[in-house]
Motif scaffolding. Structure first.
Motif, PDB file in Angstrom:
ATOM      1  N   ASP A  19       0.815  -1.222   0.000  1.00  0.00           N
ATOM      2  CA  ASP A  19       0.000   0.000   0.000  1.00  0.00           C
ATOM      3  C   ASP A  19       0.840   1.259   0.000  1.00  0.00           C
ATOM      4  N   GLY A  20       2.172   1.116   0.025  1.00  0.00           N
ATOM      5  CA  GLY A  20       3.052   2.276   0.035  1.00  0.00           C
ATOM      6  C   GLY A  20       3.333   2.814   1.421  1.00  0.00           C
ATOM      7  N   THR A  21       2.980   2.044   2.449  1.00  0.00           N
ATOM      8  CA  THR A  21       3.212   2.477   3.828  1.00  0.00           C
ATOM      9  C   THR A  21       4.541   1.949   4.341  1.00  0.00           C
ATOM     10  N   VAL A  22       5.326   2.818   4.968  1.00  0.00           N
ATOM     11  CA  VAL A  22       6.587   2.391   5.572  1.00  0.00           C
ATOM     12  C   VAL A  22       6.261   1.612   6.840  1.00  0.00           C
ATOM     13  N   VAL A  23       6.643   0.339   6.862  1.00  0.00           N
ATOM     14  CA  VAL A  23       6.303  -0.521   8.002  1.00  0.00           C
ATOM     15  C   VAL A  23       7.479  -0.735   8.947  1.00  0.00           C
ATOM     16  N   ARG A  24       8.692  -0.449   8.482  1.00  0.00           N
ATOM     17  CA  ARG A  24       9.867  -0.588   9.335  1.00  0.00           C
ATOM     18  C   ARG A  24      11.014   0.232   8.752  1.00  0.00           C
ATOM     19  N   SER A  25      11.772   0.879   9.607  1.00  0.00           N
ATOM     20  CA  SER A  25      12.923   1.673   9.163  1.00  0.00           C
ATOM     21  C   SER A  25      14.148   1.298   9.972  1.00  0.00           C
ATOM     22  N   PHE A  26      15.314   1.379   9.321  1.00  0.00           N
ATOM     23  CA  PHE A  26      16.586   1.082   9.972  1.00  0.00           C
ATOM     24  C   PHE A  26      17.582   2.182   9.629  1.00  0.00           C
ATOM     25  N   ASP A  27      18.534   2.399  10.516  1.00  0.00           N
ATOM     26  CA  ASP A  27      19.663   3.280  10.210  1.00  0.00           C
ATOM     27  C   ASP A  27      20.694   2.458   9.463  1.00  0.00           C
ATOM     28  N   GLY A  28      20.988   2.866   8.219  1.00  0.00           N
ATOM     29  CA  GLY A  28      21.950   2.121   7.425  1.00  0.00           C
ATOM     30  C   GLY A  28      23.360   2.631   7.608  1.00  0.00           C
ATOM     31  N   ASN A  29      24.319   1.875   7.089  1.00  0.00           N
ATOM     32  CA  ASN A  29      25.727   2.264   7.126  1.00  0.00           C
ATOM     33  C   ASN A  29      25.964   3.321   6.063  1.00  0.00           C
ATOM     34  N   SER A  30      26.603   4.436   6.431  1.00  0.00           N
ATOM     35  CA  SER A  30      26.799   5.537   5.490  1.00  0.00           C
ATOM     36  C   SER A  30      28.100   5.442   4.696  1.00  0.00           C
ATOM     37  N   SER A  31      28.970   4.501   5.043  1.00  0.00           N
ATOM     38  CA  SER A  31      30.220   4.336   4.289  1.00  0.00           C
ATOM     39  C   SER A  31      29.937   3.601   2.983  1.00  0.00           C
ATOM     40  N   ALA A  32      30.645   3.981   1.938  1.00  0.00           N
ATOM     41  CA  ALA A  32      30.440   3.348   0.641  1.00  0.00           C
ATOM     42  C   ALA A  32      30.716   1.854   0.720  1.00  0.00           C
ATOM     43  N   GLY A  33      29.812   1.056   0.181  1.00  0.00           N
ATOM     44  CA  GLY A  33      29.991  -0.393   0.217  1.00  0.00           C
ATOM     45  C   GLY A  33      28.655  -1.108   0.136  1.00  0.00           C
ATOM     46  N   THR A  34      28.695  -2.424   0.323  1.00  0.00           N
ATOM     47  CA  THR A  34      27.496  -3.258   0.286  1.00  0.00           C
ATOM     48  C   THR A  34      27.297  -3.920   1.641  1.00  0.00           C
ATOM     49  N   TYR A  35      26.047  -3.899   2.129  1.00  0.00           N
ATOM     50  CA  TYR A  35      25.769  -4.366   3.492  1.00  0.00           C
ATOM     51  C   TYR A  35      24.564  -5.294   3.508  1.00  0.00           C
ATOM     52  N   ASP A  36      24.584  -6.234   4.456  1.00  0.00           N
ATOM     53  CA  ASP A  36      23.483  -7.176   4.611  1.00  0.00           C
ATOM     54  C   ASP A  36      22.329  -6.530   5.356  1.00  0.00           C
ATOM     55  N   LEU A  37      21.135  -6.948   4.990  1.00  0.00           N
ATOM     56  CA  LEU A  37      19.933  -6.495   5.670  1.00  0.00           C
ATOM     57  C   LEU A  37      19.071  -7.708   5.990  1.00  0.00           C
ATOM     58  N   ALA A  38      18.680  -7.837   7.252  1.00  0.00           N
ATOM     59  CA  ALA A  38      17.808  -8.931   7.667  1.00  0.00           C
ATOM     60  C   ALA A  38      16.599  -8.341   8.391  1.00  0.00           C
ATOM     61  N   TRP A  39      15.430  -8.845   8.056  1.00  0.00           N
ATOM     62  CA  TRP A  39      14.196  -8.362   8.684  1.00  0.00           C
ATOM     63  C   TRP A  39      13.328  -9.546   9.053  1.00  0.00           C
ATOM     64  N   ASP A  40      12.783  -9.509  10.263  1.00  0.00           N
ATOM     65  CA  ASP A  40      11.980 -10.625  10.754  1.00  0.00           C
ATOM     66  C   ASP A  40      10.486 -10.461  10.500  1.00  0.00           C
ATOM     67  N   GLY A  41      10.121  -9.435   9.745  1.00  0.00           N
ATOM     68  CA  GLY A  41       8.715  -9.258   9.409  1.00  0.00           C
ATOM     69  C   GLY A  41       7.891  -8.539  10.458  1.00  0.00           C
ATOM     70  N   THR A  42       8.533  -7.914  11.425  1.00  0.00           N
ATOM     71  CA  THR A  42       7.786  -7.187  12.451  1.00  0.00           C
ATOM     72  C   THR A  42       7.980  -5.687  12.298  1.00  0.00           C
ATOM     73  N   THR A  43       6.982  -4.938  12.743  1.00  0.00           N
ATOM     74  CA  THR A  43       7.083  -3.481  12.744  1.00  0.00           C
ATOM     75  C   THR A  43       7.882  -3.047  13.963  1.00  0.00           C
ATOM     76  N   SER A  44       8.144  -1.750  14.080  1.00  0.00           N
ATOM     77  CA  SER A  44       8.877  -1.229  15.237  1.00  0.00           C
ATOM     78  C   SER A  44       8.095  -1.430  16.526  1.00  0.00           C
TER      79      SER A  44
END
Length: 219
Positions: free
Chosen positions: A130-155
């Motif tokens: 529906d276009g609703t943000v259901v969860r947000s995370f602070d990402g790494n700001s350094s250039a590179g590639t990072y893993d993201l894992a989410w358990d399907g729960t909201t904040s």
């Protein structure tokens, strides 16, 4: 390994057959007209044979072109068939996919996000259908590639249903301007290959369906 598809051969064959049929009808009509005119010509004013030969040569040239197009259509059909057989070879293989739409299955979502140079702050947002943000995370700001894992729960700890969710990576510079060049990739297994709306779709083990060009590699 990536494979480019070949499309449009069906249309090419149809067009070629139509052109061949029309050309044959035109030549037959032309020959009948020529024979009729020869039979009824004035013996004292014979026709200019050079003009007739030139017109016949033009018809012959067009006919050869149509026949060549027909052979090309056959080649395209064979190549398309070969491409489809290669696509079937993806079933059961693990592939790396690029795309922001990632599947949550059995309460698990795993992906990778890339951060370009110049970013000083990064927010990773998971958005539902529906276009609703259901969860947000602070990402790494350094250039590179990072893993993201989410358990399907909201904040708030509410567990959301399995399905497709979109990962939006919001990278900003010191001035707060968006930094282009972010991307999302993930691994999944191809469970099915099918045709839908004129293109090949790859159904994945995480519940997402992607086009061929979304597959970056296969193992």
């Amino acid at each position: 390994m990536s494979v480019s598809g070949i499309s449009g051969s069906d249309g090419a064959q149809t067009t070629t057959k139509t052109a061949q049929t029309q050309l044959t009808a035109d030549i037959n009509a032309f020959l009948k007209l020529m024979v009729a005119q020869v039979r009824n010509q004035d013996p004292t004013k014979p026709m200019d044979s050079t003009q007739w030969v030139a017109q016949l040569a033009q018809f012959s040239t067009v006919e050869q072109q149509v026949q060549s197009n027909g052979k090309l259509g056959d080649v395209l059909t064979e190549l398309k068939s070969t491409s489809e057989r290669i696509d079937l070879g993806y079933i059961g293989r693990k592939v790396e996919v690029e795309g922001a739409e990632v599947g949550l299955k059995e309460g698990k979502l795993a992906a990778r996000y890339s951060v370009p140079k110049g970013a000083t702050s990064v927010g990773v947002h998971i958005v539902d259908a529906d276009g609703t943000v259901v969860r947000s995370f602070d990402g790494n700001s350094s250039a590179g590639t990072y893993d993201l894992a989410w358990d399907g729960t909201t904040s708030d700890g509410v567990r959301l249903p399995d399905g497709a969710y979109t990962i939006f990576v919001d990278a900003r510079d010191e001035a707060g301007k968006a930094v282009a060049g972010t991307s999302v990739t993930y691994d999944a297994t191809v469970t099915r290959v099918r045709r839908a709306e004129g293109e090949t779709r790859f159904d994945l083990s995480n519940g997402v369906s992607v086009a061929r060009d979304a597959i970056l590699s296969a193992a």
